[in-house]
Motif scaffolding. Structure first.
Motif, mmCIF file in Angstrom:
data_model
loop_
_atom_site.group_PDB
_atom_site.id
_atom_site.type_symbol
_atom_site.label_atom_id
_atom_site.label_comp_id
_atom_site.label_asym_id
_atom_site.label_seq_id
_atom_site.Cartn_x
_atom_site.Cartn_y
_atom_site.Cartn_z
ATOM 1 N N MET A 7 -21.791 -10.642 11.300
ATOM 2 C CA MET A 7 -22.016 -12.048 10.936
ATOM 3 C C MET A 7 -23.440 -12.175 10.412
ATOM 4 O O MET A 7 -24.377 -11.636 11.017
ATOM 5 N N TYR A 8 -23.546 -12.877 9.304
ATOM 6 C CA TYR A 8 -24.869 -13.088 8.742
ATOM 7 C C TYR A 8 -24.870 -14.430 8.007
ATOM 8 O O TYR A 8 -23.830 -14.999 7.665
ATOM 9 N N TYR A 9 -26.082 -14.911 7.750
ATOM 10 C CA TYR A 9 -26.260 -16.205 7.091
ATOM 11 C C TYR A 9 -26.695 -15.945 5.645
ATOM 12 O O TYR A 9 -27.639 -15.194 5.409
ATOM 13 N N ARG A 10 -26.007 -16.606 4.732
ATOM 14 C CA ARG A 10 -26.253 -16.352 3.298
ATOM 15 C C ARG A 10 -26.642 -17.657 2.620
ATOM 16 O O ARG A 10 -26.024 -18.714 2.862
ATOM 17 N N VAL A 11 -27.661 -17.607 1.750
ATOM 18 C CA VAL A 11 -28.157 -18.780 1.016
ATOM 19 C C VAL A 11 -28.147 -18.441 -0.480
ATOM 20 O O VAL A 11 -28.651 -17.387 -0.890
ATOM 21 N N ALA A 12 -27.551 -19.320 -1.278
ATOM 22 C CA ALA A 12 -27.501 -19.124 -2.741
ATOM 23 C C ALA A 12 -28.720 -19.740 -3.402
ATOM 24 O O ALA A 12 -29.335 -20.667 -2.884
ATOM 25 N N ARG A 13 -29.046 -19.235 -4.578
ATOM 26 C CA ARG A 13 -30.168 -19.796 -5.325
ATOM 27 C C ARG A 13 -29.750 -21.095 -6.018
ATOM 28 O O ARG A 13 -28.596 -21.515 -5.914
ATOM 29 N N ALA A 14 -30.696 -21.698 -6.740
ATOM 30 C CA ALA A 14 -30.453 -23.037 -7.283
ATOM 31 C C ALA A 14 -29.287 -23.054 -8.273
ATOM 32 O O ALA A 14 -28.520 -24.021 -8.333
ATOM 33 N N SER A 15 -29.135 -21.998 -9.090
ATOM 34 C CA SER A 15 -28.076 -21.955 -10.106
ATOM 35 C C SER A 15 -26.873 -21.158 -9.644
ATOM 36 O O SER A 15 -26.064 -20.731 -10.471
ATOM 37 N N GLU A 16 -26.739 -20.951 -8.320
ATOM 38 C CA GLU A 16 -25.650 -20.132 -7.812
ATOM 39 C C GLU A 16 -24.852 -20.883 -6.751
ATOM 40 O O GLU A 16 -25.321 -21.858 -6.160
ATOM 41 N N TYR A 17 -23.627 -20.389 -6.530
ATOM 42 C CA TYR A 17 -22.769 -20.886 -5.467
ATOM 43 C C TYR A 17 -22.185 -19.689 -4.733
ATOM 44 O O TYR A 17 -22.036 -18.591 -5.299
ATOM 45 N N LEU A 18 -21.848 -19.946 -3.435
ATOM 46 C CA LEU A 18 -21.216 -18.921 -2.623
ATOM 47 C C LEU A 18 -19.718 -19.181 -2.550
ATOM 48 O O LEU A 18 -19.287 -20.325 -2.353
ATOM 49 N N VAL A 19 -18.915 -18.132 -2.692
ATOM 50 C CA VAL A 19 -17.469 -18.216 -2.539
ATOM 51 C C VAL A 19 -17.102 -17.358 -1.335
ATOM 52 O O VAL A 19 -17.289 -16.134 -1.357
ATOM 53 N N ILE A 20 -16.591 -18.010 -0.298
ATOM 54 C CA ILE A 20 -16.267 -17.313 0.952
ATOM 55 C C ILE A 20 -14.764 -17.352 1.123
ATOM 56 O O ILE A 20 -14.127 -18.411 1.037
ATOM 57 N N THR A 21 -14.178 -16.207 1.366
ATOM 58 C CA THR A 21 -12.751 -16.085 1.644
ATOM 59 C C THR A 21 -12.564 -15.187 2.864
ATOM 60 O O THR A 21 -13.454 -14.404 3.218
ATOM 61 N N GLY A 22 -11.404 -15.320 3.487
ATOM 62 C CA GLY A 22 -11.117 -14.434 4.610
ATOM 63 C C GLY A 22 -10.547 -15.175 5.797
ATOM 64 O O GLY A 22 -9.835 -16.189 5.650
ATOM 65 N N VAL A 23 -10.857 -14.704 6.999
ATOM 66 C CA VAL A 23 -10.296 -15.234 8.241
ATOM 67 C C VAL A 23 -10.749 -16.676 8.437
ATOM 68 O O VAL A 23 -11.946 -16.996 8.301
ATOM 69 N N GLY A 24 -9.786 -17.543 8.737
ATOM 70 C CA GLY A 24 -10.094 -18.928 9.015
ATOM 71 C C GLY A 24 -10.234 -19.810 7.787
ATOM 72 O O GLY A 24 -10.506 -21.007 7.918
ATOM 73 N N ILE A 25 -10.081 -19.258 6.601
ATOM 74 C CA ILE A 25 -10.194 -20.041 5.358
ATOM 75 C C ILE A 25 -8.858 -19.954 4.648
ATOM 76 O O ILE A 25 -8.445 -18.859 4.224
ATOM 77 N N PRO A 26 -8.146 -21.099 4.475
ATOM 78 C CA PRO A 26 -6.823 -21.045 3.843
ATOM 79 C C PRO A 26 -6.874 -20.539 2.404
ATOM 80 O O PRO A 26 -6.056 -19.719 1.988
ATOM 81 N N ASP A 27 -7.781 -21.057 1.632
ATOM 82 C CA ASP A 27 -7.864 -20.670 0.211
ATOM 83 C C ASP A 27 -9.228 -20.027 -0.033
ATOM 84 O O ASP A 27 -9.407 -18.832 0.189
ATOM 85 N N ILE A 28 -10.149 -20.783 -0.574
ATOM 86 C CA ILE A 28 -11.529 -20.337 -0.732
ATOM 87 C C ILE A 28 -12.433 -21.493 -0.350
ATOM 88 O O ILE A 28 -12.036 -22.666 -0.371
ATOM 89 N N LYS A 29 -13.671 -21.143 -0.014
ATOM 90 C CA LYS A 29 -14.667 -22.165 0.333
ATOM 91 C C LYS A 29 -15.888 -21.940 -0.546
ATOM 92 O O LYS A 29 -16.415 -20.818 -0.621
#
Length: 485
Positions: free
Chosen positions: A1-23
């Motif tokens: 487990m880790y904490y991730r931060v995106a830059r100003a022109s970026e977004y994070l796409v998280i998929t996997g356990v506990g996420i129905p589609d994408i976040k």
């Protein structure tokens, strides 16, 4: 487990356990069993040269620069972009082909419904139409057009529409400028000649009026002098007449002086009239010269303008004929290509027919060869069965094929309808007993031959209608008369 931060022109796409589609988030915890990827939402410039064709079937090139990126103010659009586009690099060939295909398709469809003049004159409206239709297609990928720039339309090599249009506009402007210069030159030359003529006319008029006034003043002075002198002389004559009426010589002299005064007065009046006529002739001559120069200037200006106009008309006619000749040449080339295609198709058809006929003839020949081989085998078998007897084989084949039956039918048909006549001739009873000498027997044989000729000729005549020649004799009927036939 880790904490991730995106830059100003970026977004994070998280998929996997506990996420129905994408976040999609800017920052967050990435738990075990989850995957996190980063995608950049900064727009990218795409440069294209779209080749399209107008409603008149005139091709052209539309250079354009589109600034396209994901739509960050709409969650649905951002979700679509994250699913469909973010796995690929924004500058990759796949994304560029996708965007280019949408832009080219919509541009060509729109250009096909507009004429070249409408596209050229309504560039702003054309640009808005293209942007609106392209944006509708890009919405399904979550993309947004941030900026777009459509450059000037460019000719396709071999179809120089805009080049010829520019040359036409340039030639029209040059021709109009030449016409304006010619008109200005004509007005300047006419104005200058008109001012010169008016100056000469006014100077001549003033000179003539001055001379006329001076002559009139001189004549009036002379007349006044003569009148005064005449009055003095009359007064003196009256006084002298009163003093000495008998002075005849003085009266004669006075009469002579009066005559001279009158002659001088008449001469002065005629001289004034003559000078006036001369001055009037000079004025008319100057007026004629002025009008001549004015007409020359007008005709010269008109001729110059007409020459320039005719030259431009001839150039335009030459250009039109060249284009017509190019169109006819293009049409002839297309017709030749069509005729060539038709000839190739006809040749292919005839070749296939010839191949089919050859195959048919070949199969027929093969059948004939097989039949001949079978018949040869059959004949050899029969010949062996008959012990090598060719005559027996021939008779068997003739009987088997019905040759004898056909010969019988032909012979029966040949004699069918004949009506033979049988005539019996006798040579009499001489020597019937066999007696007589040898000489008598020989004569009997000769006589028998002659007795045989008449029935032979008669039979030939009845069967064929032919008569013996005249030198052999003539047949007689039963009455002893010769047969006229």
């Amino acid at each position: 487990m880790y904490y991730r931060v995106a830059r100003a022109s970026e977004y994070l796409v998280i998929t996997g356990v506990g996420i129905p589609d994408i976040k999609i988030v800017k920052k967050g915890w990435v738990l075990p069993g989850q995957s996190c990827t980063v995608f950049d939402v900064s727009p990218v410039n795409y440069t294209f040269e779209v080749q399209a064709m107008s409603a008149e079937k005139l091709p052209f090139v539309l250079p354009a620069v589109f600034t396209i990126g994901p739509r960050v103010d709409d969650d649905d659009s951002l979700l679509k972009y994250a699913k469909l586009i973010s796995p690929h690099d924004k500058l990759s060939h796949h994304v560029k082909e996708l965007v280019q295909g949408i832009i080219e398709g919509e541009t060509r469809v729109l250009a096909a419904s507009m004429t070249m003049e409408e596209i050229f004159r309504g560039t702003k409206e054309f640009k808005q139409e293209v942007f609106g239709k392209v944006q509708l297609e890009l919405n399904q990928f979550g993309l947004w057009i941030y900026n777009a720039n459509v450059k000037q339309l460019v000719d396709v090599p071999g179809h120089e529409y805009f080049s010829y249009l520019g040359q036409k506009t340039q030639m029209e402007a040059a021709n109009q400028a030449k016409v304006d210069v010619s008109e200005a030159r004509m007005k300047g030359e006419i104005g200058a000649k008109l001012r010169e003529g008016q100056t000469l006319q006014n100077a001549a008029k003033i000179d003539a009026e001055t001379k006329i006034i001076a002559t009139q003043r001189q004549g009036e002075g002379k007349k006044e002098e003569i009148r005064v002198n005449t009055q003095v002389k009359v007064y003196e004559n009256e006084r002298e007449a009163e003093v000495a009426e008998a002075n005849a010589e003085l009266a004669k002299k006075k009469a002579g002086w009066t005559k001279e005064a009158e002659v001088a007065q008449v001469e002065a009046a005629k001289s004034v009239d003559l000078r006036e006529a001369e001055l009037q002739m000079e004025v008319e001559r100057m007026n004629a010269l002025t009008r001549t120069e004015k007409l020359k200037a007008e005709f010269l200006s008109k001729a110059s303008v007409e020459y320039e106009t005719k030259v431009q008309e001839a150039n335009w006619e030459l250009y039109r004929k060249q284009k017509a000749a190019e169109a006819v040449l293009y049409q002839k080339e297309k017709e030749a290509e069509a005729q060539k295609a038709i000839a190739e198709a006809s040749f292919y058809t005839r070749q296939q027919q010839a191949d089919a006929e050859f195959y048919t003839k070949k199969r027929e020949a093969e059948a004939l060869v097989a039949l001949a081989q079978a018949q040869g085998t059959y004949l050899r078998t029969l010949l062996e069965a008959l012990g090598g007897n060719y005559a027996a084989l021939r008779d068997y084949m003739m009987i088997n094929n019905g040759v004898f039956q056909e010969m019988a039918k032909v012979n029966a048909g040949a004699i069918q309808g004949l009506q033979p006549k049988i005539s019996i001739w006798t040579s009499g009873g001489e020597g019937g007993d066999g007696s007589g000498s040898g000489t008598g027997n020989v004569m009997k044989d000769v006589a028998g031959v002659y007795r045989m000729l008449p029935p032979l000729f008669k039979t030939v005549e009845e069967q064929t209608g032919m008569l013996p020649p005249a030198w052999m004799g003539m047949l007689t009927d039963s009455s002893g008369r010769s047969d006229p036939n």
